[in-house]
Write a protein that holds these residues in place. Structure first.
Motif, PDB file in Angstrom:
ATOM      1  N   ASN A  92       0.859  -1.179   0.000  1.00 26.05           N
ATOM      2  CA  ASN A  92       0.000   0.000   0.000  1.00 26.05           C
ATOM      3  C   ASN A  92       0.905   1.242   0.000  1.00 26.05           C
ATOM      4  N   GLY A  93       1.491   1.510  -1.169  1.00 26.29           N
ATOM      5  CA  GLY A  93       2.539   2.525  -1.284  1.00 26.29           C
ATOM      6  C   GLY A  93       3.864   1.902  -0.894  1.00 26.29           C
ATOM      7  N   SER A  94       4.981   2.526  -1.309  1.00 29.79           N
ATOM      8  CA  SER A  94       6.266   1.965  -0.847  1.00 29.79           C
ATOM      9  C   SER A  94       6.462   2.261   0.630  1.00 29.79           C
ATOM     10  N   ASP A  95       5.683   3.205   1.170  1.00 27.36           N
ATOM     11  CA  ASP A  95       5.719   3.439   2.619  1.00 27.36           C
ATOM     12  C   ASP A  95       5.402   2.152   3.395  1.00 27.36           C
TER      13      ASP A  95
ATOM     14  N   ASN B  87      17.865  11.115  -4.576  1.00 27.70           N
ATOM     15  CA  ASN B  87      17.518  11.389  -3.178  1.00 27.70           C
ATOM     16  C   ASN B  87      16.437  12.469  -3.060  1.00 27.70           C
ATOM     17  N   ASN B  88      15.519  12.231  -2.151  1.00 29.26           N
ATOM     18  CA  ASN B  88      14.525  13.233  -1.761  1.00 29.26           C
ATOM     19  C   ASN B  88      14.989  13.798  -0.415  1.00 29.26           C
ATOM     20  N   PRO B  89      15.192  15.090  -0.222  1.00 31.93           N
ATOM     21  CA  PRO B  89      14.719  16.214  -1.036  1.00 31.93           C
ATOM     22  C   PRO B  89      15.782  16.852  -1.932  1.00 31.93           C
TER      23      PRO B  89
ATOM     24  N   GLN C 287      10.448   0.868  -5.426  1.00 31.79           N
ATOM     25  CA  GLN C 287       9.924   1.767  -6.465  1.00 31.79           C
ATOM     26  C   GLN C 287       8.444   1.998  -6.177  1.00 31.79           C
ATOM     27  N   THR C 288       7.853   2.927  -6.916  1.00 28.82           N
ATOM     28  CA  THR C 288       6.461   3.284  -6.618  1.00 28.82           C
ATOM     29  C   THR C 288       5.706   3.685  -7.885  1.00 28.82           C
ATOM     30  N   PHE C 289       4.398   3.526  -7.824  1.00 25.98           N
ATOM     31  CA  PHE C 289       3.550   4.037  -8.912  1.00 25.98           C
ATOM     32  C   PHE C 289       3.078   5.461  -8.630  1.00 25.98           C
TER      33      PHE C 289
ATOM     34  N   LEU D 242      -3.744   5.849  -5.840  1.00 28.81           N
ATOM     35  CA  LEU D 242      -4.108   4.429  -5.777  1.00 28.81           C
ATOM     36  C   LEU D 242      -3.287   3.666  -4.747  1.00 28.81           C
ATOM     37  N   ARG D 243      -2.173   4.222  -4.327  1.00 26.89           N
ATOM     38  CA  ARG D 243      -1.296   3.619  -3.321  1.00 26.89           C
ATOM     39  C   ARG D 243      -0.786   2.252  -3.758  1.00 26.89           C
ATOM     40  N   LEU D 244       0.210   2.241  -4.607  1.00 32.14           N
ATOM     41  CA  LEU D 244       0.877   0.973  -4.924  1.00 32.14           C
ATOM     42  C   LEU D 244       2.380   1.194  -4.991  1.00 32.14           C
ATOM     43  N   GLY D 245       3.074   0.471  -4.135  1.00 36.85           N
ATOM     44  CA  GLY D 245       4.531   0.537  -4.104  1.00 36.85           C
ATOM     45  C   GLY D 245       5.111  -0.847  -4.310  1.00 36.85           C
ATOM     46  N   MET D 246       6.366  -0.878  -4.738  1.00 38.78           N
ATOM     47  CA  MET D 246       7.023  -2.161  -5.024  1.00 38.78           C
ATOM     48  C   MET D 246       8.309  -2.291  -4.232  1.00 38.78           C
TER      49      MET D 246
ATOM     50  N   THR E  77      17.298  13.269   3.895  1.00 38.83           N
ATOM     51  CA  THR E  77      16.678  12.259   3.035  1.00 38.83           C
ATOM     52  C   THR E  77      15.188  12.140   3.350  1.00 38.83           C
ATOM     53  N   TYR E  78      14.541  11.171   2.748  1.00 41.54           N
ATOM     54  CA  TYR E  78      13.094  10.987   2.879  1.00 41.54           C
ATOM     55  C   TYR E  78      12.716  10.733   4.348  1.00 41.54           C
ATOM     56  N   GLY E  79      11.736  11.473   4.825  1.00 44.41           N
ATOM     57  CA  GLY E  79      11.413  11.490   6.253  1.00 44.41           C
ATOM     58  C   GLY E  79      10.767  10.228   6.797  1.00 44.41           C
ATOM     59  N   MET E  80      10.188   9.390   5.930  1.00 44.75           N
ATOM     60  CA  MET E  80       9.438   8.240   6.454  1.00 44.75           C
ATOM     61  C   MET E  80      10.332   7.157   7.054  1.00 44.75           C
ATOM     62  N   TYR E  81      11.633   7.126   6.670  1.00 44.43           N
ATOM     63  CA  TYR E  81      12.513   6.114   7.282  1.00 44.43           C
ATOM     64  C   TYR E  81      12.538   6.358   8.793  1.00 44.43           C
ATOM     65  N   GLU E  82      12.661   7.639   9.152  1.00 45.42           N
ATOM     66  CA  GLU E  82      12.748   7.989  10.562  1.00 45.42           C
ATOM     67  C   GLU E  82      11.392   7.796  11.262  1.00 45.42           C
TER      68      GLU E  82
ATOM     69  N   ILE F 135      19.258   3.986   1.479  1.00 46.33           N
ATOM     70  CA  ILE F 135      19.889   4.927   0.547  1.00 46.33           C
ATOM     71  C   ILE F 135      18.814   5.354  -0.438  1.00 46.33           C
ATOM     72  N   CYS F 136      18.610   6.644  -0.579  1.00 45.18           N
ATOM     73  CA  CYS F 136      17.564   7.127  -1.480  1.00 45.18           C
ATOM     74  C   CYS F 136      18.232   7.707  -2.722  1.00 45.18           C
ATOM     75  N   SER F 137      17.943   7.133  -3.884  1.00 49.66           N
ATOM     76  CA  SER F 137      18.618   7.575  -5.109  1.00 49.66           C
ATOM     77  C   SER F 137      17.700   7.442  -6.331  1.00 49.66           C
TER      78      SER F 137
ATOM     79  N   VAL G 153      17.728   0.394  -1.445  1.00 50.46           N
ATOM     80  CA  VAL G 153      17.902   1.526  -2.349  1.00 50.46           C
ATOM     81  C   VAL G 153      16.503   1.985  -2.765  1.00 50.46           C
ATOM     82  N   ASP G 154      16.134   3.170  -2.303  1.00 45.34           N
ATOM     83  CA  ASP G 154      14.797   3.699  -2.583  1.00 45.34           C
ATOM     84  C   ASP G 154      14.841   4.481  -3.895  1.00 45.34           C
ATOM     85  N   GLU G 155      14.210   3.894  -4.920  1.00 47.32           N
ATOM     86  CA  GLU G 155      14.240   4.485  -6.258  1.00 47.32           C
ATOM     87  C   GLU G 155      12.883   5.074  -6.649  1.00 47.32           C
ATOM     88  N   ALA G 156      12.239   5.775  -5.721  1.00 45.83           N
ATOM     89  CA  ALA G 156      10.921   6.339  -6.023  1.00 45.83           C
ATOM     90  C   ALA G 156      10.955   7.220  -7.288  1.00 45.83           C
ATOM     91  N   TYR G 157      12.111   7.853  -7.531  1.00 45.03           N
ATOM     92  CA  TYR G 157      12.197   8.827  -8.641  1.00 45.03           C
ATOM     93  C   TYR G 157      13.022   8.315  -9.821  1.00 45.03           C
ATOM     94  N   ILE G 158      13.280   7.011  -9.876  1.00 46.69           N
ATOM     95  CA  ILE G 158      14.204   6.451 -10.872  1.00 46.69           C
ATOM     96  C   ILE G 158      13.752   6.706 -12.316  1.00 46.69           C
TER      97      ILE G 158
HETATM   98  C1  LIG Z   1      11.963   8.722  -1.630  1.00 48.77           C
HETATM   99  C2  LIG Z   1      10.561   8.307  -1.427  1.00 48.77           C
HETATM  100  N1  LIG Z   1      10.302   7.033  -1.125  1.00 48.77           N
HETATM  101  C3  LIG Z   1       9.048   6.607  -0.938  1.00 48.77           C
HETATM  102  C4  LIG Z   1       7.973   7.482  -1.037  1.00 48.77           C
HETATM  103  C5  LIG Z   1       6.601   6.953  -0.741  1.00 48.77           C
HETATM  104  O1  LIG Z   1       5.968   6.612  -1.880  1.00 48.77           O
HETATM  105  P1  LIG Z   1       4.555   5.877  -1.881  1.00 48.77           P
HETATM  106  O2  LIG Z   1       3.586   6.857  -2.396  1.00 48.77           O
HETATM  107  O3  LIG Z   1       4.766   4.702  -2.806  1.00 48.77           O
HETATM  108  O4  LIG Z   1       4.262   5.419  -0.489  1.00 48.77           O
HETATM  109  C6  LIG Z   1       8.194   8.812  -1.352  1.00 48.77           C
HETATM  110  C7  LIG Z   1       7.074   9.759  -1.442  1.00 48.77           C
HETATM  111  O5  LIG Z   1       7.192  10.941  -1.550  1.00 48.77           O
HETATM  112  C8  LIG Z   1       9.526   9.252  -1.549  1.00 48.77           C
HETATM  113  O6  LIG Z   1       9.812  10.524  -1.828  1.00 48.77           O
END
Ligand SMILES: Cc1ncc(COP(=O)(O)O)c(C=O)c1O
Length: 349
Positions: free
Chosen positions: A78-81, A153-155, A205-207, A216-220, A105-110, A149-151, A178-183
């Motif tokens: 349900n999202g990559s989260d 990287n966000n932000p 990765q994420t949709f 739609l909330r789908l992550g891989m 980096t992306y805040g959800m890890y913390e 590792i976010c690559s 390796v978080d490739e949300a933006y690959i």
């Molecule tokens: C680096 C990174 N990973 C994961 C996510 C979460 O993505 P999702 O919508 O698949 O939960 C985001 C969302 O902004 C993101 O920036």
């Protein structure tokens, strides 16, 4: 040597997963009285009165073809989260184990680590937002189970040097995520191409981004078959709903549209990259391989509030260590980007 079983939480290794009603029989049937559904129908129409496929067979088969991996190497959440949360729950014993991440980096890890009572160790990225590899290696403790590792990287928007990631994969006996949300906005190949080389690699990765399906909330998560089986074992059985499974399956047919949208976004990103530095308030624009740009300005909070007054919302990242004075701006449509540039040009310092 990486040994998956030795880093999975003992309770996770021991537990039996929930067996859904539909898992308990084999063969064909046309009367389903096993899951306490409403057999009269659904107020939402379609066949939404039925629970969705907990194994997401069709989706995984199609995604596997597109991504060049096996269905057994894919976890869908349900999202990559959700994958981030499940990785923590699978590998980090609360109060004992630790996660290592590399801010800014992306805040959800913390957030996920805090929720799960897992210690967070951090190593700050360099001023160019790259990994200080030696420092990271030194920060790895026996209780460090996950390295995020976010690559790109966000932000910050930049891609992380692949050599650094490779060194860490070679030197860490826990899991490198390796978080490739933006690959899709980058030119470098995905780390999914290296799954066979590294049993300790997980790629997210994420949709939600390039595919335009955040709602739609789908992550891989991609990883070895054994590692993915662990995430599947602990996930809520019906974590990806029927509407999402159907709509994403239809969208997977439209990779040409995806390609066109990504091209347009990248083109708009490059236009913003060249226009922003010409504005007085802008001090620097960081390189981006994503669909957003980190911009350093003379008065981040002033500009942020001014843009809000004009009905334009960007992300104020100026309180993050390493991002002082910075706003993160998503790439919009051509019209939106022009409106943004015009507004910033009129900002009085
Ligand atoms: C680096 C990174 N990973 C994961 C996510 C979460 O993505 P999702 O919508 O698949 O939960 C985001 C969302 O902004 C993101 O920036």
């Amino acid at each position: 040597m990486f040994n998956l079983e030795s880093i999975v939480r003992p309770n996770v290794l021991r537990m039996k997963p929930y067996a859904s009603a539909r898992d308990e029989f084999k063969g064909n049937a046309n009367v389903f009285l096993d899951a306490n559904e409403n057999n009269l129908g659904s107020l939402a129409g379609e066949n939404y009165n039925r629970y969705p496929d907990p194994h997401q067979h069709k989706l995984k088969t199609t995604i596997a073809e597109i991504k060049g991996v096996k269905p057994s190497q894919i976890f869908l959440g349900n999202g990559s989260d959700e994958a981030i949360d499940l990785l923590l729950r699978a590998f980090c014993t609360p109060g004992i184990d630790a996660l290592l991440c590399l801010p800014p980096t992306y805040g959800m890890y913390e957030v996920s680590a805090n929720l799960n009572d897992v210690r967070i160790d951090t190593v700050q990225l360099t001023p160019e937002f790259q990994i200080p590899v030696g420092e990271v290696v030194q920060s790895i403790k026996p209780e460090t189970k996950l390295l995020f590792i976010c690559s790109p990287n966000n932000p910050t928007g930049n891609s992380i040097n692949p050599e650094s990631i490779e060194t860490l994969l070679d030197n860490f006996e826990g899991i490198v995520v390796v978080d490739e949300a933006y690959i899709d906005f980058a030119t470098a190949p995905s780390w999914t191409t290296r799954l066979e080389d590294y049993p300790n690699l997980v790629v997210l990765q994420t949709f939600s981004k390039a595919w335009g399906m955040a709602g739609l909330r789908l992550g891989m998560a991609f990883g070895s078959k054994q590692l993915i089986a662990i995430l599947d074992k602990i996930k809520p059985p019906y974590n990806v709903n029927e509407a999402t499974q159907e709509l994403v399956l239809q969208a997977l047919d439209k990779t040409e549209v995806l390609k066109d949208m990504v091209e347009e976004i990248v083109q708009e990103r490059e236009l913003l990259m060249s226009a922003l530095p010409q504005l007085k308030v802008v001090e620097s624009v960081y390189p981006s391989d994503a669909n957003f740009i980190l911009v350093k300005v003379t008065d981040a909070t002033g500009l942020y509030n001014y843009l809000l007054d004009k009905g334009i919302v960007v992300r104020n990242r100026s309180s993050l260590k390493g991002c002082e004075g910075c706003l993160r701006i998503s790439v919009g449509t051509l019209e939106e980007n022009q409106e943004l540039l015009k507004a910033i040009a009129e900002f009085k310092i």
